[in-house]
Design an enzyme around this catalytic site. Structure first.
Site, PDB file in Angstrom:
ATOM      1  N   CYS A 188     -95.778  76.913 -97.219  1.00 27.77           N
ATOM      2  CA  CYS A 188     -97.058  76.216 -97.355  1.00 27.77           C
ATOM      3  C   CYS A 188     -97.419  76.019 -98.811  1.00 27.77           C
ATOM      4  CB  CYS A 188     -98.184  77.048 -96.739  1.00 27.77           C
ATOM      5  SG  CYS A 188     -98.128  77.116 -94.980  1.00 27.77           S
TER       6      CYS A 188
ATOM      7  N   SER B 178    -104.300  70.391 -89.518  1.00 29.06           N
ATOM      8  CA  SER B 178    -104.949  71.230 -90.534  1.00 29.06           C
ATOM      9  C   SER B 178    -105.612  70.335 -91.575  1.00 29.06           C
ATOM     10  CB  SER B 178    -103.890  72.117 -91.197  1.00 29.06           C
ATOM     11  OG  SER B 178    -104.454  72.840 -92.275  1.00 29.06           O
TER      12      SER B 178
ATOM     13  N   CYS C 191    -102.007  74.234-104.860  1.00 24.27           N
ATOM     14  CA  CYS C 191    -101.044  73.523-104.014  1.00 24.27           C
ATOM     15  C   CYS C 191    -100.172  72.566-104.826  1.00 24.27           C
ATOM     16  CB  CYS C 191    -101.793  72.750-102.932  1.00 24.27           C
ATOM     17  SG  CYS C 191    -100.700  71.783-101.862  1.00 24.27           S
TER      18      CYS C 191
ATOM     19  N   GLY D 288    -100.120  66.062 -97.778  1.00 26.98           N
ATOM     20  CA  GLY D 288    -101.196  65.139 -97.405  1.00 26.98           C
ATOM     21  C   GLY D 288    -102.348  65.754 -96.666  1.00 26.98           C
ATOM     22  N   GLU D 289    -103.414  64.972 -96.560  1.00 29.80           N
ATOM     23  CA  GLU D 289    -104.630  65.387 -95.872  1.00 29.80           C
ATOM     24  C   GLU D 289    -104.769  64.530 -94.597  1.00 29.80           C
ATOM     25  OE1 GLU D 289    -106.986  67.683 -95.628  1.00 29.80           O
ATOM     26  OE2 GLU D 289    -107.691  66.332 -94.085  1.00 29.80           O
TER      27      GLU D 289
ATOM     28  N   CYS E  31     -93.115  71.193 -89.622  1.00 32.17           N
ATOM     29  CA  CYS E  31     -94.284  71.006 -90.472  1.00 32.17           C
ATOM     30  C   CYS E  31     -94.188  69.575 -91.012  1.00 32.17           C
ATOM     31  CB  CYS E  31     -94.224  72.042 -91.597  1.00 32.17           C
ATOM     32  SG  CYS E  31     -95.556  71.899 -92.772  1.00 32.17           S
TER      33      CYS E  31
ATOM     34  N   GLU F 200     -91.540  65.083 -97.614  1.00 36.05           N
ATOM     35  CA  GLU F 200     -90.914  66.336 -97.197  1.00 36.05           C
ATOM     36  C   GLU F 200     -91.358  66.728 -95.797  1.00 36.05           C
ATOM     37  OE1 GLU F 200     -91.004  69.565 -99.880  1.00 36.05           O
ATOM     38  OE2 GLU F 200     -90.248  68.383-101.545  1.00 36.05           O
TER      39      GLU F 200
ATOM     40  N   ASN G 104     -98.364  81.448-101.777  1.00 38.58           N
ATOM     41  CA  ASN G 104     -96.953  81.186-102.086  1.00 38.58           C
ATOM     42  C   ASN G 104     -96.888  80.624-103.499  1.00 38.58           C
ATOM     43  OD1 ASN G 104     -96.085  81.870 -99.425  1.00 38.58           O
ATOM     44  ND2 ASN G 104     -96.811  79.872 -98.728  1.00 38.58           N
TER      45      ASN G 104
ATOM     46  N   CYS H  49    -105.951  70.310-104.639  1.00 45.54           N
ATOM     47  CA  CYS H  49    -106.321  71.730-104.570  1.00 45.54           C
ATOM     48  C   CYS H  49    -105.499  72.468-105.634  1.00 45.54           C
ATOM     49  CB  CYS H  49    -106.026  72.292-103.177  1.00 45.54           C
ATOM     50  SG  CYS H  49    -106.960  71.449-101.891  1.00 45.54           S
TER      51      CYS H  49
ATOM     52  N   SER I  93    -108.929  74.529 -93.673  1.00 49.60           N
ATOM     53  CA  SER I  93    -108.587  75.322 -94.854  1.00 49.60           C
ATOM     54  C   SER I  93    -109.863  75.725 -95.578  1.00 49.60           C
ATOM     55  CB  SER I  93    -107.687  74.488 -95.781  1.00 49.60           C
ATOM     56  OG  SER I  93    -106.460  74.240 -95.160  1.00 49.60           O
ATOM     57  N   LEU I  94    -110.337  76.914 -95.271  1.00 43.23           N
ATOM     58  CA  LEU I  94    -111.599  77.380 -95.857  1.00 43.23           C
ATOM     59  C   LEU I  94    -111.339  77.975 -97.244  1.00 43.23           C
ATOM     60  CD1 LEU I  94    -114.350  77.210 -94.566  1.00 43.23           C
ATOM     61  CD2 LEU I  94    -114.120  79.586 -93.844  1.00 43.23           C
ATOM     62  N   HIS I  95    -110.482  78.971 -97.272  1.00 40.93           N
ATOM     63  CA  HIS I  95    -109.966  79.541 -98.522  1.00 40.93           C
ATOM     64  C   HIS I  95    -110.950  80.273 -99.422  1.00 40.93           C
ATOM     65  CE1 HIS I  95    -106.376  77.659 -97.333  1.00 40.93           C
ATOM     66  NE2 HIS I  95    -106.460  76.540 -97.994  1.00 40.93           N
TER      67      HIS I  95
ATOM     68  N   CYS J 192    -100.693  63.778-102.074  1.00 39.28           N
ATOM     69  CA  CYS J 192    -102.016  64.144-101.547  1.00 39.28           C
ATOM     70  C   CYS J 192    -103.060  63.936-102.627  1.00 39.28           C
ATOM     71  CB  CYS J 192    -102.009  65.607-101.104  1.00 39.28           C
ATOM     72  SG  CYS J 192    -103.573  66.134-100.351  1.00 39.28           S
TER      73      CYS J 192
HETATM   74  N1  SAH Z   1    -104.398  69.053 -96.329  1.00 36.26           N
HETATM   75  C1  SAH Z   1    -104.264  69.963 -95.239  1.00 36.26           C
HETATM   76  C2  SAH Z   1    -102.817  70.405 -95.012  1.00 36.26           C
HETATM   77  C3  SAH Z   1    -102.313  71.114 -96.227  1.00 36.26           C
HETATM   78  S1  SAH Z   1    -101.045  72.282 -96.199  1.00 36.26           S
HETATM   79  C4  SAH Z   1    -105.124  71.186 -95.490  1.00 36.26           C
HETATM   80  O1  SAH Z   1    -105.633  71.331 -96.586  1.00 36.26           O
HETATM   81  O2  SAH Z   1    -105.319  71.976 -94.580  1.00 36.26           O
HETATM   82  C5  SAH Z   1    -101.395  73.533 -95.080  1.00 36.26           C
HETATM   83  C6  SAH Z   1    -101.982  74.819 -95.638  1.00 36.26           C
HETATM   84  O3  SAH Z   1    -101.250  75.384 -96.738  1.00 36.26           O
HETATM   85  C7  SAH Z   1    -103.393  74.614 -96.128  1.00 36.26           C
HETATM   86  O4  SAH Z   1    -104.209  75.606 -95.598  1.00 36.26           O
HETATM   87  C8  SAH Z   1    -103.216  74.763 -97.603  1.00 36.26           C
HETATM   88  O5  SAH Z   1    -104.402  75.074 -98.239  1.00 36.26           O
HETATM   89  C9  SAH Z   1    -102.182  75.846 -97.694  1.00 36.26           C
HETATM   90  N2  SAH Z   1    -101.591  76.008 -99.017  1.00 36.26           N
HETATM   91  C10 SAH Z   1    -101.546  75.098-100.016  1.00 36.26           C
HETATM   92  N3  SAH Z   1    -100.946  75.609-101.104  1.00 36.26           N
HETATM   93  C11 SAH Z   1    -100.592  76.881-100.808  1.00 36.26           C
HETATM   94  C12 SAH Z   1     -99.896  77.910-101.502  1.00 36.26           C
HETATM   95  N4  SAH Z   1     -99.447  77.749-102.748  1.00 36.26           N
HETATM   96  N5  SAH Z   1     -99.715  79.079-100.857  1.00 36.26           N
HETATM   97  C13 SAH Z   1    -100.139  79.252 -99.594  1.00 36.26           C
HETATM   98  N6  SAH Z   1    -100.767  78.316 -98.874  1.00 36.26           N
HETATM   99  C14 SAH Z   1    -101.006  77.132 -99.470  1.00 36.26           C
END
Ligand code: SAH
Length: 376
Positions: free
Chosen positions: A365, A223, A153, A193-194, A139, A126, A322, A150, A246-248, A146
């Site tokens: 995302c 990212s 995701c 993907g990462e 994007c 995608e 999301n 997570c 992506s700290l989160h 991936c």
């Molecule tokens: N593997 C990379 C790129 C992933 S996608 C990474 O982890 O950064 C890009 C961003 O979208 C990341 O910060 C990811 O954590 C975030 N993301 C993943 N699922 C999400 C969701 N359901 N809602 C909002 N952001 C999300």
């Protein structure tokens, strides 16, 4: 434009060579073996393409023509490059440029377009095109699926198939550019993907997107969720890209709960590697922080986050969750988001909130999965 007019001035080749001659160059090498050495061509630089045409006893200017046809004119096969001698084109019929084919296109109400692209081996990835008044952002995916899994995701829920090759990444940018009929201004590696698990192809693609497609390095963002030792490796390439992590979560326990790989890479070690990245590249780091209602979005989390980032050349990008069907998280209310932002601002942390795009078509995302869930 200038490329087009230059191309038009090049005299057409005489096409009256003997048609029964074997497909061999003047230097005696078969076109086939030469083709294989650089195929697919997409992702190759101007000098590589020039060398390649010269190996086949063609003049150097054909390299520039080839470059322009691949990156500006969107050629999908060599046979359509009408400025090339007919016999040479026929001989090169099996050499692949490396373009993917469009499998499905889905447009969201806000103009965001999600593309399902079919790769040469039949795998589907995608890509998302995100238009705004001044920009067109793509994007891109860096892997098919991936492996990071997570919890919030959708891509991670679908498992992992393979890394993408450089040309498969560059192709995504060209596809969106051609579909919109407009130059892409920004590229974010935030699709499937990462990226740091596919560092060589990602760095190669970044260079090609910059030099061949012509998008400024500073308009490209990589990212990552963070992979041990890889942040330093990326820093060593000294790319002037935006680097996002992506700290989160504001503490290790919470991060492990959301991101399985965090067990093997502590928040402390990740932040130390990010500090080193700033030192090595002199570029700031963007920290992405997904907001999950009631879980990591309380003012105490913002305070904790601010403590980690004090004195750090960084920027926080908040991403309201999301929704995906496989997880049970909630998106916080605008008031909750505002309260989180306020705490960070009070602590002098630069902060922005990411606007979700393409939500109604699962193009935002974290909502990218293989074709699952799409009514085809
Ligand atoms: N593997 C990379 C790129 C992933 S996608 C990474 O982890 O950064 C890009 C961003 O979208 C990341 O910060 C990811 O954590 C975030 N993301 C993943 N699922 C999400 C969701 N359901 N809602 C909002 N952001 C999300």
């Amino acid at each position: 434009m200038s490329a087009t007019s230059r191309l038009a001035q090049i005299p057409s080749e005489n096409n009256n060579q003997e048609q029964n001659s074997p497909e061999v160059t003047q230097s005696g090498k078969s076109y086939e073996s030469l083709g294989a050495s650089i195929s697919p061509l997409l992702g190759a630089s101007l000098s590589q393409l020039t060398q390649w045409v010269q190996q086949q006893d063609q003049p150097a200017y054909r390299g520039r023509q080839l470059h322009s046809w691949i990156y500006q004119k969107g050629a999908r096969t060599l046979s359509e490059i009408s400025v090339f001698p007919k016999q040479w084109r026929q001989a090169l019929a099996d050499v692949s440029i490396g373009r993917s084919s469009l499998h499905y296109r889905l447009e969201a109400a806000d103009g965001t377009v999600k593309y399902l692209l079919r790769l040469a081996d039949g795998q589907i990835i995608e890509t998302v095109g995100i238009p705004t008044a001044k920009r067109l952002t793509v994007c891109v995916s860096s892997q098919v699926g991936c492996p990071m899994a997570c919890d919030f995701c959708a891509t991670g829920k679908g498992g992992f198939s393979r890394n993408l090759a450089r040309h498969e990444i560059v192709d995504q940018v060209l596809t969106v550019q051609e579909d919109f009929g407009q130059r892409v201004s920004n590229v974010v590696f935030m699709g499937m993907g990462e990226p740091l698990l596919n560092l060589d192809a990602v760095v190669g693609a970044v260079k090609s997107i910059n030099q061949d497609v012509g998008i400024g390095m500073r308009s490209l963002t990589i990212s990552t969720v963070g992979i041990p030792n890889r942040i330093r490796q990326l820093a060593q390439h000294q790319l002037q890209v935006t680097f996002a992590v992506s700290l989160h979560a504001s503490n290790q326990k919470l991060r492990e709960q959301l991101i399985p790989s965090a067990k093997h890479y502590s928040l402390e070690a990740l932040l130390a590697d990010c500090r080193e990245y700033v030192q090595l590249t002199n570029r700031r780091v963007t920290f992405e922080y997904i907001l999950l209602a009631g879980l990591n979005d309380l003012p105490k989390h913002a305070t904790e986050l601010a403590r980690h980032l004090r004195g750090f050349q960084s920027h926080v990008n908040l991403i309201p969750y999301n929704p995906i069907s496989e997880a049970d998280y909630q998106r916080p209310s605008p008031q909750q988001i505002e309260a989180f932002v306020d705490v960070l601002k009070q602590q002098n942390i630069a902060v922005s909130v990411r606007r979700s795009r393409g939500l109604d078509k699962d193009a935002a995302c974290g909502q990218l999965r293989l074709s699952v869930g799409l009514e085809l």
